[in-house]
Design an enzyme around this catalytic site. Structure first.
Site, PDB file in Angstrom:
ATOM      1  N   GLU A  63      36.172  37.189  34.053  1.00 38.70           N
ATOM      2  CA  GLU A  63      36.715  38.525  34.365  1.00 38.70           C
ATOM      3  C   GLU A  63      38.168  38.691  33.934  1.00 38.70           C
ATOM      4  O   GLU A  63      38.546  39.726  33.389  1.00 38.70           O
ATOM      5  CB  GLU A  63      36.577  38.825  35.862  1.00 38.70           C
ATOM      6  CG  GLU A  63      35.151  39.106  36.316  1.00 38.70           C
ATOM      7  CD  GLU A  63      34.361  37.831  36.604  1.00 38.70           C
ATOM      8  OE1 GLU A  63      34.939  36.740  36.468  1.00 38.70           O
ATOM      9  OE2 GLU A  63      33.166  37.940  36.954  1.00 38.70           O
ATOM     10  N   HIS A 131      30.402  40.465  48.126  1.00 37.93           N
ATOM     11  CA  HIS A 131      29.802  41.449  47.220  1.00 37.93           C
ATOM     12  C   HIS A 131      29.765  42.795  47.932  1.00 37.93           C
ATOM     13  O   HIS A 131      28.792  43.511  47.885  1.00 37.93           O
ATOM     14  CB  HIS A 131      28.383  41.048  46.823  1.00 37.93           C
ATOM     15  CG  HIS A 131      28.310  39.865  45.913  1.00 37.93           C
ATOM     16  ND1 HIS A 131      28.738  38.619  46.271  1.00 37.93           N
ATOM     17  CD2 HIS A 131      27.874  39.749  44.630  1.00 37.93           C
ATOM     18  CE1 HIS A 131      28.558  37.771  45.267  1.00 37.93           C
ATOM     19  NE2 HIS A 131      28.041  38.442  44.253  1.00 37.93           N
TER      20      HIS A 131
END
Lengths: 337, 321
Positions: A63, A131
């Site tokens: 990322e 998440h």
């Protein structure tokens, strides 16, 4: 006019902008893999068939690296749309977003632009603490970033198209329960945000909020999922004679402050509902703005309805407690009368 | 490559410009005429100059918190750098950058990135854009040995390699990350060996020898420009001064410093030019005078420039066409 889910509306926005401008491309994990999902929530599904794998660019799980590559590509003349599967992963890319993307225009004395879009799904959806987080306040805090949070299909398309054309980094928060993703990527407990989307092109300018429901007694400001919670609460309250005005700012930076202030000047009461943690949150900021600029119009204290100051829990009974419910909004409003 | 093809005299002039520019900056800093701190490049000039001698104006350089040498070698004007160091409105970043962020995109030098390693993926992104837009531009990222232990190094080099991007990674191994010696944070002798792990060539070169750097950088840049992908070049070098202006260098020995001082690329290149018959004392003295005059001009420009308005703070948060 077509009926679309938010996932479909976002996909259509990307498709139209990629057709219009060859500099636009998507970069992220699992976004164009043949046989894959088209991103974690199907937004880029099928786009590689039309645009190829150079413009729907699948990355390693890196990322920080691919966000940095997107920053460089944006400076170099492309218009990247970056996809992280879950907003929580933005923390891995934080340096590139905050120190590089957001500050480059400033540090260069206004000469360098970073036209980058970062798409990030947020919201608690039975996946536990990593998440699930709502991250808006982390990014509204950063000068140099624009932040949008569409809650309808119409807004999702019009705002994303504007974001792609903007010459600044724009973070797009998308709520997992609002996507309307189908098939195996369907979310439990999803809310249908299917809406009418015009066939002809339209753009929604960044920085313009909307009134989702008019009312004279109290202003309820929500974003993403909590717009729907606020609307449902407003229906219940109406049965008890309280008329709520529900405001969806749609863009968090720049904020349509006037829309909120005007409504509070009319209703004299304000409740802000968000899924983020309470302390240092976006709701606190809205409360502060109203306290500073519309204090004398207030007839009651400002109320914040948010998640508690805990990580998102896993057990459904706890998650349901964590995410602001319709009942909590109703209760908060009633406490002001 | 024959000696005649190496633009040694031009490179000497640029190295000398960087050296004298920074010596002047240090003097002005000690006098309190330049605020903040300075991360001086003194001793490492052969790296910036040997690499940038191959670059076109439209190629990209992405630098670090120690960027003056890269900026000068890439062609950012001395006036605009000096004005930026003086925190003036006429600086290359209008006073919004300072020493650690000098740059000028009109000559391909991105305002420098002072977060260690963060420029590594950005250079790959610039290279991706260059490639996608159908140009043969290349991007060069300069960084220190310390950056090779950042995650951004691993992620950036890996993606540059898998996508075959026209980027050259120039690691200036000056033996110290701030005060921490290389040997405390690396188990391997050469950072360039890490290139193999990403599937790209890794080359070690004497970073105190501008001809050697020129040779190796030329091959890497040509490879990148031809579409043959990235290279990691490790230049063994040394900063002959402290990490920043507040560093008394008590973590390293005088003997070690003396050893590297003997390899100072400026006097060594001057001797080399004379040995090759490319310059005599007179020419070297005239170059020295020209360089001093250019620096005098830059300082005068900076000192005579206006300060930014305090309210300029509020400008340039967002880009406006």
């Amino acid at each position: 006019m077509a009926l679309m889910t938010i996932a479909e509306a976002l996909r259509q926005a990307i498709r139209e902008e990629m057709r219009r401008d060859p500099r636009v491309f998507c970069i992220g994990e699992d976004i164009g893999i043949p046989g894959g999902w088209g991103g974690a929530f199907t937004v880029t599904l099928g786009l590689a068939d039309e645009f190829g794998h150079e413009r729907i660019l699948d990355t390693p799980i890196s990322e920080l690296g691919f966000t940095g590559i997107a920053v460089g590509a944006a400076i170099g003349g492309l218009r990247p749309i970056v996809d992280v599967q879950y907003g929580d992963f933005l923390f891995l890319a934080m340096d590139q977003l905050v120190n590089e993307a957001a500050k480059m225009t400033y540090m260069s004395g206004g000469t360098v632009k970073v036209p980058l879009v970062m798409r990030a799904p947020v919201g608690a959806t039975r996946r536990g603490a990593q998440h699930a987080q709502s991250l808006e306040a982390f990014f509204t805090h950063v000068p140099g970033l624009k932040v949008i949070a569409p809650s309808t299909a119409y807004d999702a398309k019009g705002l994303l198209k504007s974001a792609i054309r903007d010459d600044n980094p724009v973070i797009v928060f998308e709520h997992k329960l609002l996507y309307g993703s189908k098939g195996p990527r369907k979310e439990q407990g999803a809310i249908s945000a299917v809406g009418e989307v015009p066939d002809e092109e339209y753009l929604i300018p960044l920085g313009k909020g909307v009134i989702r429901r008019e009312g004279r007694d109290v202003t309820i400001v929500g974003k993403l999922l909590t717009v729907y919670r606020a609307l449902e609460a407003a229906e219940r309250l109406a049965k008890e004679g309280i008329e709520s005005e529900v405001i969806d700012p749609r863009t968090l930076v720049p904020l349509d402050k006037e829309l909120i202030l005007e409504s509070v000047r009319k209703t004299g009461r304000l409740v802000i509902v968000e899924e983020d943690n309470l302390t240092g949150g976006w709701a606190s900021d809205i409360a502060a703005i109203v306290a500073e600029e519309a204090f004398y119009w207030l007839d009651a204290p400002i109320k914040r309805v948010s998640a508690p100051d805990t990580p998102p829990p896993f057990a459904p009974v706890m998650e349901d407690y964590y995410v602001p419910s319709v009942e909590r909004v109703v209760e908060a409003v009633k406490s002001l009368f | 490559m024959s000696e005649a093809q190496i633009p040694l005299l031009d490179m000497y002039r640029t190295m000398l410009t960087i050296r004298r520019f920074e010596e002047r900056c240090n003097y002005l800093f000690m006098q309190g005429r330049i605020p903040s701190t300075l991360h001086l490049y003194i001793g490492q000039e052969a790296v910036a100059v040997g690499v940038c001698a191959h670059l076109r104006r439209d190629d990209y350089v992405v630098s670090t918190h120690r960027p003056h040498g890269h900026a000068i070698a890439k062609g950012v004007s001395l006036r605009s750098i000096m004005a930026e160091l003086h925190a003036k409105a006429t600086g290359c970043c209008k006073g919004k950058g300072g020493s650690m962020h000098v740059g000028d995109m009109s000559v391909g030098m991105l305002p420098a990135i002072a977060i260690v390693g963060a420029n590594i993926p950005i250079a790959a992104g610039l290279a991706l854009a260059a490639k996608r837009l159908g140009t043969d531009r290349v991007a060069v990222a300069f960084f220190g040995d310390g950056a090779a232990n950042e995650g951004a190094f691993h992620e950036g080099l890996n993606m540059a390699a898998i996508w075959n991007l026209p980027v050259v990674y120039v690691c200036e191994n000056n033996l110290y990350g701030a005060s921490t010696h290389y040997s405390k944070v690396f188990k391997i002798a050469n950072i360039a060996d890490r290139a193999q792990a990403y599937g790209m060539p890794g080359v070690v070169v004497d970073g105190m020898d501008v001809e050697a750097v020129y040779q190796v950088a030329g091959e890497a840049i040509t490879r990148a420009r031809r579409g043959e992908g990235p290279t990691l070049v490790e230049c063994k070098t040394y900063r002959l001064v402290g990490h920043s202006r507040s560093d008394p260098r008590t973590y390293r020995s005088k003997e070690e410093e003396a050893e590297w001082q003997a390899r100072d690329p400026i006097p060594n290149t001057a001797r080399r030019l004379q040995a090759l018959g490319l310059a005599n004392e007179e020419l070297l003295a005239s170059i020295e005078r020209e360089v001093e005059a250019a620096i005098d001009d830059a300082v005068a420009f900076a000192e005579n420039s206006p300060l930014p308005e305090p309210t300029d703070t509020l400008k340039h948060v967002f880009y406006e066409a």
